[in-house]
Design a protein around this motif. Structure first.
Motif: not given
Length: 328
Positions: A94-95, A100-102, A151-153
């Protein structure tokens, strides 16, 4: 039969390519924006087929065991997929943080380096250039985005990580303020995420920034500022004083020391907005045109840099004619 040919045969036996799988491969490449790991590719084709695509130039190596399935420029979105697949060793890790915010739409912050989160037991000694690997003891299911691409948080967890990884407290506060101002998070999301991160670095600064950014910060800051003045022996200021500018419009100053013509603005999350920022500049120009002084402080500085705030205030008041040894 050589060991190499045996390896090819073994891979083909485990992952025999079937025509009906072509649609699955196309969908995977569509979802991952033309980026694929060797581990994923072997589900659909042999090692020999992969090597042929690389040799013909249809595919190219992006990093160890990660391929881009075209020969054009690599986009920022593809770089994020490359980072996730490379660090995840074929399965997308996960990023996290600003990366992840970007992906979720955060504006105003750098997109490099790319931040990737892995378990504490994992070691990655050779991530792609421009990729930072962070380790965590656990990533609860609640902190994993169900539709991250890559995939990211979740936004709240991403904001907390970005703030704790920030270079300075000032950068951390700016990240928190921007996430609230750009409507990526709310307190209802942040509070449970905080509860799941008992070892969060810079926790006090982040909690205060989130509380301030969530609303009502300006009036709280003004009360804090008045208390700070009293403790430091500075004159008592007026708050929310109405002034008339040269165009006849009424303007309100957060804090004003009437006798010495010293204005103070205390900035909360709304000052991250470009339109508000320019409007503030115009008001500040009006103060300068009138020959008075203006100081600006971020709200978090009242709580975390009070000595610096007091020093600047004292210097401005003395320059305006206030004499500390004689009082007001």
């Amino acid at each position: 039969m050589t060991l190499v040919s045996m390896a090819y045969r073994t891979v083909d036996d485990i992952h025999p390519f079937r025509p009906d799988q072509a649609g699955d491969l196309e969908f995977l490449l569509f979802r991952q924006d033309g980026v694929i790991s060797r581990r994923q590719a072997l589900r659909y084709m042999s090692d020999k087929a992969i090597r042929h695509r690389l040799a013909s130039g249809r595919w190219r190596v992006a990093h160890l065991a990660v391929y881009v399935t075209h020969n054009g420029p690599v986009t920022e979105h593809q770089r994020r997929w490359i980072a996730a697949l490379a660090v995840g060793r074929g399965r997308a890790a996960p990023l996290a943080g600003l990366s992840a915010l970007a992906g979720g739409g955060l504006r105003g912050f750098p997109t490099r380096p790319i931040h990737v989160l892995v378990g504490a037991h994992r070691r990655d000694t050779d991530p792609p250039p421009g990729v930072l690997v962070h380790r965590t003891r656990r990533i609860p299911l609640e902190d994993r985005h169900p539709a991250g691409d890559p995939p990211c948080t979740m936004p709240a967890r991403s904001m907390l990580d970005a703030a704790q990884w920030a270079r300075t407290d000032e950068d951390a506060v700016a990240i928190v303020a921007a996430c609230f101002q750009q409507r990526l998070v709310g307190l209802v999301d942040v509070e449970p995420a905080l509860a799941r991160m008992p070892r969060l670095h810079r926790r006090q600064v982040i909690v205060a920034a989130a509380s301030d950014a969530a609303g009502g910060a300006e009036s709280i800051f003004e009360v804090d500022f008045a208390r700070l003045c009293r403790r430091a022996g500075l004159p008592e200021p007026s708050r929310q004083v109405a002034r008339t500018d040269r165009h006849g419009r009424r303007r309100y100053r957060d804090v004003y020391f009437d006798q010495w013509g010293v204005h103070v603005e205390i900035d909360g999350a709304q000052h991250m907005d470009v339109k508000a920022w320019y409007a503030d500049m115009r008001q500040h120009n009006e103060i300068a045109i009138a020959g008075e002084r203006l100081l600006r402080f971020p709200g978090w500085a009242l709580r975390h840099r009070p000595d610096e705030v007091v020093a600047d205030m004292r210097a401005a008041l003395v320059a305006a004619g206030w004499q500390p040894d004689r009082g007001d």
